[in-house]
Structure formats: structure tokens, C-alpha cells
Design a protein around this motif. Structure first.
Motif, PDB file in Angstrom:
ATOM      1  N   ALA A 194       0.843  -1.201   0.000  1.00  0.00           N
ATOM      2  CA  ALA A 194       0.000   0.000   0.000  1.00  0.00           C
ATOM      3  C   ALA A 194       0.878   1.250   0.000  1.00  0.00           C
ATOM      4  CB  ALA A 194      -0.917   0.003   1.219  1.00  0.00           C
ATOM      5  N   GLN A 195       0.455   2.234  -0.776  1.00  0.00           N
ATOM      6  CA  GLN A 195       1.226   3.471  -0.908  1.00  0.00           C
ATOM      7  C   GLN A 195       0.685   4.604  -0.045  1.00  0.00           C
ATOM      8  OE1 GLN A 195       0.584   2.226  -4.936  1.00  0.00           O
ATOM      9  NE2 GLN A 195       2.437   3.303  -5.557  1.00  0.00           N
ATOM     10  N   ALA A 196      -0.353   4.320   0.708  1.00  0.00           N
ATOM     11  CA  ALA A 196      -0.903   5.219   1.719  1.00  0.00           C
ATOM     12  C   ALA A 196      -1.893   4.403   2.539  1.00  0.00           C
ATOM     13  CB  ALA A 196      -1.602   6.425   1.096  1.00  0.00           C
ATOM     14  N   VAL A 197      -2.189   4.881   3.739  1.00  0.00           N
ATOM     15  CA  VAL A 197      -3.229   4.275   4.577  1.00  0.00           C
ATOM     16  C   VAL A 197      -4.172   5.375   5.033  1.00  0.00           C
ATOM     17  CG1 VAL A 197      -3.760   3.100   6.748  1.00  0.00           C
ATOM     18  CG2 VAL A 197      -1.812   2.341   5.365  1.00  0.00           C
ATOM     19  N   ALA A 229      -1.990  17.143  12.045  1.00  0.00           N
ATOM     20  CA  ALA A 229      -1.285  16.022  12.674  1.00  0.00           C
ATOM     21  C   ALA A 229      -0.401  15.254  11.692  1.00  0.00           C
ATOM     22  CB  ALA A 229      -2.287  15.080  13.324  1.00  0.00           C
ATOM     23  N   GLY A 230      -0.454  15.634  10.413  1.00  0.00           N
ATOM     24  CA  GLY A 230       0.435  14.998   9.453  1.00  0.00           C
ATOM     25  C   GLY A 230      -0.232  14.293   8.299  1.00  0.00           C
ATOM     26  N   ALA A 231      -1.564  14.253   8.262  1.00  0.00           N
ATOM     27  CA  ALA A 231      -2.260  13.622   7.136  1.00  0.00           C
ATOM     28  C   ALA A 231      -2.040  14.440   5.869  1.00  0.00           C
ATOM     29  CB  ALA A 231      -3.745  13.498   7.425  1.00  0.00           C
ATOM     30  N   THR A 232      -1.805  13.752   4.750  1.00  0.00           N
ATOM     31  CA  THR A 232      -1.623  14.445   3.471  1.00  0.00           C
ATOM     32  C   THR A 232      -2.737  14.116   2.477  1.00  0.00           C
ATOM     33  OG1 THR A 232      -0.165  12.671   2.716  1.00  0.00           O
ATOM     34  CG2 THR A 232       0.874  14.605   3.697  1.00  0.00           C
ATOM     35  N   LEU A 233      -3.642  13.210   2.853  1.00  0.00           N
ATOM     36  CA  LEU A 233      -4.781  12.843   2.019  1.00  0.00           C
ATOM     37  C   LEU A 233      -6.058  13.097   2.805  1.00  0.00           C
ATOM     38  CD1 LEU A 233      -3.406   9.363   0.921  1.00  0.00           C
ATOM     39  CD2 LEU A 233      -3.438  11.392  -0.507  1.00  0.00           C
ATOM     40  N   ILE A 254       4.967   6.123  12.578  1.00  0.00           N
ATOM     41  CA  ILE A 254       5.492   4.761  12.411  1.00  0.00           C
ATOM     42  C   ILE A 254       5.496   4.274  10.966  1.00  0.00           C
ATOM     43  CG2 ILE A 254       4.783   4.117  14.756  1.00  0.00           C
ATOM     44  CD1 ILE A 254       2.522   2.440  13.441  1.00  0.00           C
ATOM     45  N   LEU A 255       4.772   4.962  10.083  1.00  0.00           N
ATOM     46  CA  LEU A 255       4.673   4.521   8.691  1.00  0.00           C
ATOM     47  C   LEU A 255       5.677   5.256   7.803  1.00  0.00           C
ATOM     48  CD1 LEU A 255       0.788   4.390   8.180  1.00  0.00           C
ATOM     49  CD2 LEU A 255       2.320   2.456   8.598  1.00  0.00           C
ATOM     50  N   ASP A 256       6.072   4.609   6.731  1.00  0.00           N
ATOM     51  CA  ASP A 256       6.936   5.227   5.729  1.00  0.00           C
ATOM     52  C   ASP A 256       6.133   5.747   4.538  1.00  0.00           C
ATOM     53  OD1 ASP A 256       9.243   4.511   7.201  1.00  0.00           O
ATOM     54  OD2 ASP A 256       9.200   2.497   6.322  1.00  0.00           O
ATOM     55  N   ILE A 257       4.825   5.659   4.612  1.00  0.00           N
ATOM     56  CA  ILE A 257       3.935   6.063   3.536  1.00  0.00           C
ATOM     57  C   ILE A 257       2.953   7.117   4.060  1.00  0.00           C
ATOM     58  CG2 ILE A 257       4.105   3.910   2.229  1.00  0.00           C
ATOM     59  CD1 ILE A 257       1.559   2.943   3.593  1.00  0.00           C
ATOM     60  N   PRO A 258       2.311   7.880   3.169  1.00  0.00           N
ATOM     61  CA  PRO A 258       1.371   8.914   3.618  1.00  0.00           C
ATOM     62  C   PRO A 258       0.172   8.348   4.385  1.00  0.00           C
ATOM     63  CG  PRO A 258       2.009   9.272   1.337  1.00  0.00           C
ATOM     64  CD  PRO A 258       2.513   7.915   1.707  1.00  0.00           C
ATOM     65  N   VAL A 259      -0.418   9.217   5.193  1.00  0.00           N
ATOM     66  CA  VAL A 259      -1.610   8.892   5.982  1.00  0.00           C
ATOM     67  C   VAL A 259      -2.747   9.798   5.519  1.00  0.00           C
ATOM     68  CG1 VAL A 259      -2.607   8.781   8.308  1.00  0.00           C
ATOM     69  CG2 VAL A 259      -0.177   8.231   7.951  1.00  0.00           C
ATOM     70  N   GLY A 260      -3.953   9.240   5.475  1.00  0.00           N
ATOM     71  CA  GLY A 260      -5.112  10.026   5.083  1.00  0.00           C
ATOM     72  C   GLY A 260      -6.245   9.905   6.089  1.00  0.00           C
ATOM     73  N   PHE A 261      -7.284  10.740   5.885  1.00  0.00           N
ATOM     74  CA  PHE A 261      -8.426  10.751   6.805  1.00  0.00           C
ATOM     75  C   PHE A 261      -9.713  11.002   6.034  1.00  0.00           C
ATOM     76  CE2 PHE A 261     -11.268  12.831   9.947  1.00  0.00           C
ATOM     77  CZ  PHE A 261     -11.345  11.777  10.854  1.00  0.00           C
ATOM     78  N   HIS A 262     -10.733  10.211   6.365  1.00  0.00           N
ATOM     79  CA  HIS A 262     -12.060  10.284   5.735  1.00  0.00           C
ATOM     80  C   HIS A 262     -13.075  10.531   6.848  1.00  0.00           C
ATOM     81  CE1 HIS A 262     -15.242   8.760   2.857  1.00  0.00           C
ATOM     82  NE2 HIS A 262     -15.830   8.468   4.002  1.00  0.00           N
ATOM     83  N   ALA A 263     -13.699  11.711   6.840  1.00  0.00           N
ATOM     84  CA  ALA A 263     -14.572  12.121   7.944  1.00  0.00           C
ATOM     85  C   ALA A 263     -16.041  11.944   7.609  1.00  0.00           C
ATOM     86  CB  ALA A 263     -14.316  13.584   8.288  1.00  0.00           C
ATOM     87  N   VAL A 300      -8.618  12.299  16.575  1.00  0.00           N
ATOM     88  CA  VAL A 300      -8.001  12.334  15.250  1.00  0.00           C
ATOM     89  C   VAL A 300      -6.524  12.682  15.368  1.00  0.00           C
ATOM     90  CG1 VAL A 300      -8.026  13.453  12.987  1.00  0.00           C
ATOM     91  CG2 VAL A 300     -10.180  12.998  14.178  1.00  0.00           C
ATOM     92  N   THR A 301      -6.228  13.711  16.132  1.00  0.00           N
ATOM     93  CA  THR A 301      -4.840  14.140  16.306  1.00  0.00           C
ATOM     94  C   THR A 301      -3.971  13.002  16.829  1.00  0.00           C
ATOM     95  OG1 THR A 301      -5.491  16.443  16.695  1.00  0.00           O
ATOM     96  CG2 THR A 301      -3.330  15.752  17.531  1.00  0.00           C
ATOM     97  N   ALA A 302      -4.446  12.333  17.868  1.00  0.00           N
ATOM     98  CA  ALA A 302      -3.648  11.268  18.478  1.00  0.00           C
ATOM     99  C   ALA A 302      -3.388  10.122  17.513  1.00  0.00           C
ATOM    100  CB  ALA A 302      -4.353  10.765  19.739  1.00  0.00           C
ATOM    101  N   LYS A 303      -4.416   9.698  16.782  1.00  0.00           N
ATOM    102  CA  LYS A 303      -4.262   8.524  15.911  1.00  0.00           C
ATOM    103  C   LYS A 303      -3.485   8.844  14.636  1.00  0.00           C
ATOM    104  CE  LYS A 303      -8.121   5.931  17.811  1.00  0.00           C
ATOM    105  NZ  LYS A 303      -9.435   5.280  17.614  1.00  0.00           N
ATOM    106  N   ILE A 304      -3.740  10.002  14.051  1.00  0.00           N
ATOM    107  CA  ILE A 304      -2.993  10.377  12.846  1.00  0.00           C
ATOM    108  C   ILE A 304      -1.515  10.592  13.188  1.00  0.00           C
ATOM    109  CG2 ILE A 304      -2.679  12.129  11.063  1.00  0.00           C
ATOM    110  CD1 ILE A 304      -5.076  10.390  10.483  1.00  0.00           C
TER     111      ILE A 304
END
Length: 335
Positions: free
Chosen positions: A159-162, A212-216, A186-195, A176-180
Motif C-alpha cells: 500500500a502506498q498510503a493508509v 497532525a500529518g495527514a496528506t490525504l 510509524i509509517l513510511d507512507i502517507p496517511v489520510g483521513f475520511h470524515a 483524530v490528532t492522536a491517531k494520525i
């Protein structure tokens, strides 16, 4: 500030709101205007994803192939994306055909503790040199450490993002802040969020995810979606621009798109009592309508059904529990 990629599932998640009856004209209009507005990614299909059209989940007006072909013909810069839940979508029947039609991004989703189910689908997509994302649904049901373990599995599959999905609209910004932040660390790939907007926090939670660092980030025009709907895309983009984020979207073109889509099909969802209760109970928004129908039939309080479903940790696909809970509450009231 890091650039953000905005993914628009109006033509997928939004279709829940109209029982998956998006028309050829709806798809044609929306995909053309999404391209004009500079939306990076357009997600298309049945509300439950590729291969999910059925009597149980609701039949789409058009087939997967028809929907994808219409949108593919109108997209040049905007990437075409699909949502895939293993079990609904098979590799040989559904996924292979979707890739042949020109799908760019495949988001392979599982319940937040069952990432193992995504392995074959992610590996298949990556083996055909397409982009694959992992999606953890109902992510409010697991602590950050468990989500991290499952996300690392998806990363190991290619996977190229989660993406974390707040499927029940249950998150508060601090969650959201804590989990993102944890996944980002810990990941080497981008993180995203769907609200989702059950507690009226979809925009705030999406902004918290970006900080918090999400890019998607995901959003639908007018918040068009099941139950209380999703993060309202045009509001999200406006708020992000005001906060200094770069989305690559032309806001006025997006506002025009939202107005035309609302006239054609994308009615804004209502944030009603049952949506609020489902968010507080942590129950998938799509349960609201069947809960209300069954509650009326068995003369029980729909809010009580929703609370009990939350206590039982019901997830999408367990709609049979609604009837079981209604019968139980009805018997209790009669005893």
C-alpha cells in the motif's frame, strides 16, 4: 505546510444518499466539472464499492463498468479512483476489469482490525503498476496501537498510503490528532483521513488530521453521503485555503460545481437526532434508515436500538442485528 491531496468520493460515498441511483447525466456533469475545478482524485461507484451492487446492499442504476467508463472519458488530470472491499469485489471478476477500464487508484478497505483481508487485492493492484491505498474502516473502534499494527500490514503488502475512516462520525478532534500522529510516526507512507459528520465535526476533524500529518483528505460536495454525510468538500477546501494549505483546487470552480450538483442530485444531508445518536454510539451512519424503519415496525425507540447496536459493536454488514435488537427491546417492553 505540506501540500494536501483532496480525494472526492461524491460519486461513491454520496450515492448512499440516493440508494445508489446516480444517472449517466449525473456522472457526466460531475466528472467534467471536477476536472475543471482541479480536483486531484475522483472516486466512483456503488456506495459500498466495486462489486457491491446487490439486492442486499442496493442495486446501482448503472453497472460498475458504465460508471467508470463515463467518468474515465471526462478525466485528464483528475485521477479515477475506486473503493474496494474484499468479499464484495473479487479480483478476477471485478478488480481486473476495473483496471482495464483505466482506474488509477484502488483503495482497498477492511474493518480496522482485519487488514489481512486486503493483502491479495493490494498485491494484485501493485503487480499491475497501479496505485493502491489501504483503508481502515470504523477506525474509532480500535486504539492507535492496533491501528498502527494493521496499517503496517497494509504497508508491507505494498500500500502506498493508509486512510483512516471515521465511518460512524464518532471522532473528536483530539482523537483524530492522536491517531494520525501515531500512524504518521510509524509509517513510511502517507496517511489520510475520511470524515463523517454525525457530530458536526467533519471539517474540524479533517483540519486536525492535516495538522497532525495527514496528506490525504476526503470530502463530498454539500457533504452528500449516508446519514449525516461526509466532510463538505467546498467548506473543507475553503477552510484549508484560509489556514494556508495548498490543495490545488480552484475554489470558485468548486463552488460552481457544488451548486450545479446540488440542483442535479447532491442534496445536503440532514444532521438529525438519529445521526447524532449514531455518532455518539459509534454505529455506521448507513444503519440510520433501517433502524428507523424496523423501530417503527416493532414500536420501539430507534435511539435505544442504536445505543444497543453500539454496545454490541455492530459494523456494516451486520444489519441483521438491527432486527434482533428490536425484537429484544420489544420483548423487554412487553414483559
Amino acid at each position: 505546510m505540506h501540500p494536501l491531496i483532496i480525494s472526492d468520493p461524491t460519486l461513491r460515498d454520496g450515492s448512499h444518499a440516493i440508494k445508489h441511483q446516480l444517472s449517466r447525466e449525473n456522472l457526466q456533469l460531475y466528472s467534467q466539472m471536477a476536472e475543471k475545478a482541479g480536483i486531484a482524485v475522483l472516486e466512483v461507484g456503488h456506495g459500498n464499492g466495486l462489486g457491491a451492487s446487490s439486492l442486499q446492499l442496493g442495486e446501482s442504476l448503472l453497472s460498475d463498468a458504465e460508471m467508470l467508463s463515463i467518468c474515465r472519458s471526462n478525466l485528464r488530470q483528475t485521477l479515477l479512483s475506486i473503493h474496494v472491499i474484499p468479499g464484495f469485489a473479487t479480483i478476477n471478476r471485478d478488480l481486473r476489469a476495473a483496471l482495464e477500464l483505466g482506474v488509477d487508484i484502488v483503495r482497498v478497505a477492511s474493518h480496522c482490525t482485519e487488514a489481512d483481508l486486503t493483502k491479495r487485492h493490494i498485491e494484485f493492484v501493485r503487480g499491475r503498476d497501479r496505485t493502491a491505498y489501504g483503508v481502515l474502516m470504523m477506525s474509532h473502534m480500535a486504539p492507535a496501537e492496533v491501528l498502527g499494527r494493521e496499517a503496517l500490514k497494509m504497508q508491507s503488502y505494498g500500500a502506498q498510503a493508509v486512510i483512516l475512516m471515521d465511518s460512524a462520525g464518532a471522532y473528536l478532534p483530539k482523537d483524530v490528532t492522536a491517531k494520525i500522529q501515531y500512524l504518521h510516526g510509524i509509517l513510511d507512507i502517507p496517511v489520510g483521513f475520511h470524515a463523517h459528520n454525525n457530530l458536526g465535526l467533519a471539517i474540524g476533524n479533517s483540519l486536525a488530521a492535516a495538522e497532525a500529518g495527514a496528506t490525504l483528505l476526503d470530502g463530498t460536495v454539500r457533504g452528500f453521503g449516508a446519514g449525516a454525510g461526509n466532510a463538505q468538500l467546498e467548506v473543507l477546501v475553503g477552510a484549508l485555503h484560509q489556514s494556508g494549505w495548498d490543495t490545488g483546487i480552484e475554489l470558485y470552480s468548486l463552488l460552481e460545481l457544488a451548486e450545479q450538483a446540488e440542483t442535479a442530485f447532491a442534496k445536503a444531508p440532514k444532521l438529525g437526532s438519529m445521526s447524532i445518536v449514531s455518532g455518539m454510539a459509534g454505529v455506521f451512519s448507513g444503519f440510520v434508515k433501517p433502524v428507523e424503519r424496523i423501530a417503527t415496525e416493532y414500536h420501539v425507540d430507534p435511539k435505544a436500538i442504536m445505543v444497543e447496536l453500539g454496545r454490541r459493536k455492530a459494523v456494516a454488514g451486520q444489519e441483521d442485528l438491527i432486527l434482533e435488537v428490536a425484537l429484544h427491546l420489544s420483548q423487554q417492553a412487553g414483559s
